[in-house]
Design a protein around this motif. Structure first.
Motif, PDB file in Angstrom:
ATOM      1  N   ILE A 165     -47.929  30.495  33.620  1.00  0.00           N
ATOM      2  CA  ILE A 165     -49.012  31.388  33.295  1.00  0.00           C
ATOM      3  C   ILE A 165     -49.481  31.554  31.537  1.00  0.00           C
ATOM      4  O   ILE A 165     -50.486  31.153  31.178  1.00  0.00           O
ATOM      5  CB  ILE A 165     -48.828  32.886  33.885  1.00  0.00           C
ATOM      6  N   ILE A 166     -48.323  31.632  30.996  1.00  0.00           N
ATOM      7  CA  ILE A 166     -48.427  31.581  29.498  1.00  0.00           C
ATOM      8  C   ILE A 166     -48.988  30.226  29.073  1.00  0.00           C
ATOM      9  O   ILE A 166     -49.903  29.907  28.271  1.00  0.00           O
ATOM     10  CB  ILE A 166     -47.113  31.761  28.943  1.00  0.00           C
ATOM     11  N   GLU A 167     -48.420  29.158  29.569  1.00  0.00           N
ATOM     12  CA  GLU A 167     -49.064  27.766  29.415  1.00  0.00           C
ATOM     13  C   GLU A 167     -50.222  27.393  29.631  1.00  0.00           C
ATOM     14  O   GLU A 167     -51.174  27.211  28.924  1.00  0.00           O
ATOM     15  CB  GLU A 167     -48.125  26.889  30.191  1.00  0.00           C
ATOM     16  N   GLY A 168     -50.809  28.324  30.694  1.00  0.00           N
ATOM     17  CA  GLY A 168     -52.367  28.110  31.146  1.00  0.00           C
ATOM     18  C   GLY A 168     -53.217  28.810  30.034  1.00  0.00           C
ATOM     19  O   GLY A 168     -54.081  28.406  29.701  1.00  0.00           O
ATOM     20  N   ILE A 169     -52.677  29.941  29.612  1.00  0.00           N
ATOM     21  CA  ILE A 169     -53.355  30.621  28.622  1.00  0.00           C
ATOM     22  C   ILE A 169     -53.640  30.053  27.401  1.00  0.00           C
ATOM     23  O   ILE A 169     -54.449  29.940  26.740  1.00  0.00           O
ATOM     24  CB  ILE A 169     -52.490  32.118  28.336  1.00  0.00           C
ATOM     25  N   VAL A 170     -52.252  29.391  27.026  1.00  0.00           N
ATOM     26  CA  VAL A 170     -52.390  28.698  25.516  1.00  0.00           C
ATOM     27  C   VAL A 170     -53.428  27.455  25.933  1.00  0.00           C
ATOM     28  O   VAL A 170     -54.143  27.303  24.649  1.00  0.00           O
ATOM     29  CB  VAL A 170     -50.928  28.010  25.378  1.00  0.00           C
ATOM     30  N   LEU A 171     -53.273  26.639  26.833  1.00  0.00           N
ATOM     31  CA  LEU A 171     -54.253  25.526  27.108  1.00  0.00           C
ATOM     32  C   LEU A 171     -55.757  26.046  27.068  1.00  0.00           C
ATOM     33  O   LEU A 171     -56.575  25.323  26.457  1.00  0.00           O
ATOM     34  CB  LEU A 171     -53.823  24.744  28.364  1.00  0.00           C
ATOM     35  N   GLU A 172     -55.855  27.178  27.473  1.00  0.00           N
ATOM     36  CA  GLU A 172     -57.290  27.803  27.729  1.00  0.00           C
ATOM     37  C   GLU A 172     -57.802  28.202  26.396  1.00  0.00           C
ATOM     38  O   GLU A 172     -59.055  28.006  26.045  1.00  0.00           O
ATOM     39  CB  GLU A 172     -57.097  28.948  28.682  1.00  0.00           C
ATOM     40  N   HIS A 173     -56.762  28.562  25.517  1.00  0.00           N
ATOM     41  CA  HIS A 173     -57.308  29.041  24.212  1.00  0.00           C
ATOM     42  C   HIS A 173     -57.105  28.011  23.404  1.00  0.00           C
ATOM     43  O   HIS A 173     -57.321  28.299  22.018  1.00  0.00           O
ATOM     44  CB  HIS A 173     -56.460  30.158  23.756  1.00  0.00           C
ATOM     45  N   ALA A 174     -56.601  26.806  23.443  1.00  0.00           N
ATOM     46  CA  ALA A 174     -56.536  25.926  22.502  1.00  0.00           C
ATOM     47  C   ALA A 174     -57.801  25.321  21.711  1.00  0.00           C
ATOM     48  O   ALA A 174     -58.720  25.297  22.608  1.00  0.00           O
ATOM     49  CB  ALA A 174     -55.800  24.604  23.119  1.00  0.00           C
TER      50      ALA A 174
END
Length: 205
Positions: free
Chosen positions: A196-205
């Motif tokens: 989930i965190i990985e998805g958040i990071v990629l979304e906010h990159a």
């Protein structure tokens, strides 16, 4: 005002993750001091109760807040998976007491250590969500949690193989199989948090 509102969610996530770290360390201690198992299980249960309160507070805040620092679905998924981690740890501790385990198998301790390592890395990742722009290594941390889960799977398979190979009493095998399943599930839920965190990071990159 926004910072205070955001802190409600980030604090809830971080505080919940820290309780999983504390509970996993107590579980490992329990395997080393089985004569203290009931007392240690009560402490883990207290941490799980605290985690439930944090979860309920976080979900209530989601319903009361119009603007959230992360997507509502992401916050909901994170706090739910964090709760699952703590539930698995508590369930394992309860079974150790209920099953009146007399001695800990070395494979059990190895798997419990994997839970500690996974929870520790997960907690670091969760705390890093406060400022994504200042956390360039957060994706690497998510990869590390995935690696820890893979390692835990290996420990789990090794533990099962040893359990069934030794010609142990079937009742003992059933008891430890149940405990092993819960420990392995805890690392799976840590990986869910990382994903989930990985998805958040990629979304906010």
């Amino acid at each position: 005002m926004g910072l205070t509102r955001d802190a409600v969610f980030f604090d809830a996530l971080a505080n919940h993750a820290q309780r999983s770290v504390a509970a996993s360390e107590l579980l490992l201690e329990m395997l080393d001091q089985l004569d203290e198992a009931p007392a240690l299980a009560r402490r883990i249960s207290d941490l799980e109760d605290e985690g439930d309160k944090i979860t309920h507070g976080c979900l209530a805040a989601l319903h009361q807040t119009w603007i959230t620092p992360l997507d509502r679905e992401e916050i909901h998924a994170l706090i739910t998976r964090l709760d699952d981690v703590l539930d698995c740890i508590e369930a394992a501790s309860v079974r150790i007491v209920l099953f009146e385990v007399g001695s800990a198998l070395p494979e059990a301790r190895q798997l419990a250590q994997a839970v500690v390592d996974s929870c520790t890395a997960m907690s670091t990742a969760v705390q890093s969500l406060r400022d994504l722009k200042r956390q360039p290594n957060l994706l690497e941390l998510c990869v590390e949690i995935n690696k820890l889960e893979n390692a835990a799977d290996g420990h789990y398979r090794t533990a099962l193989a040893a359990l069934f190979k030794k010609g142990n009493d079937p009742l003992l095998v059933m008891k430890w199989r149940d405990i092993y399943d819960l420990l392995e599930n805890a690392t799976d839920r840590c990986e869910d948090v990382a994903n989930i965190i990985e998805g958040i990071v990629l979304e906010h990159a």
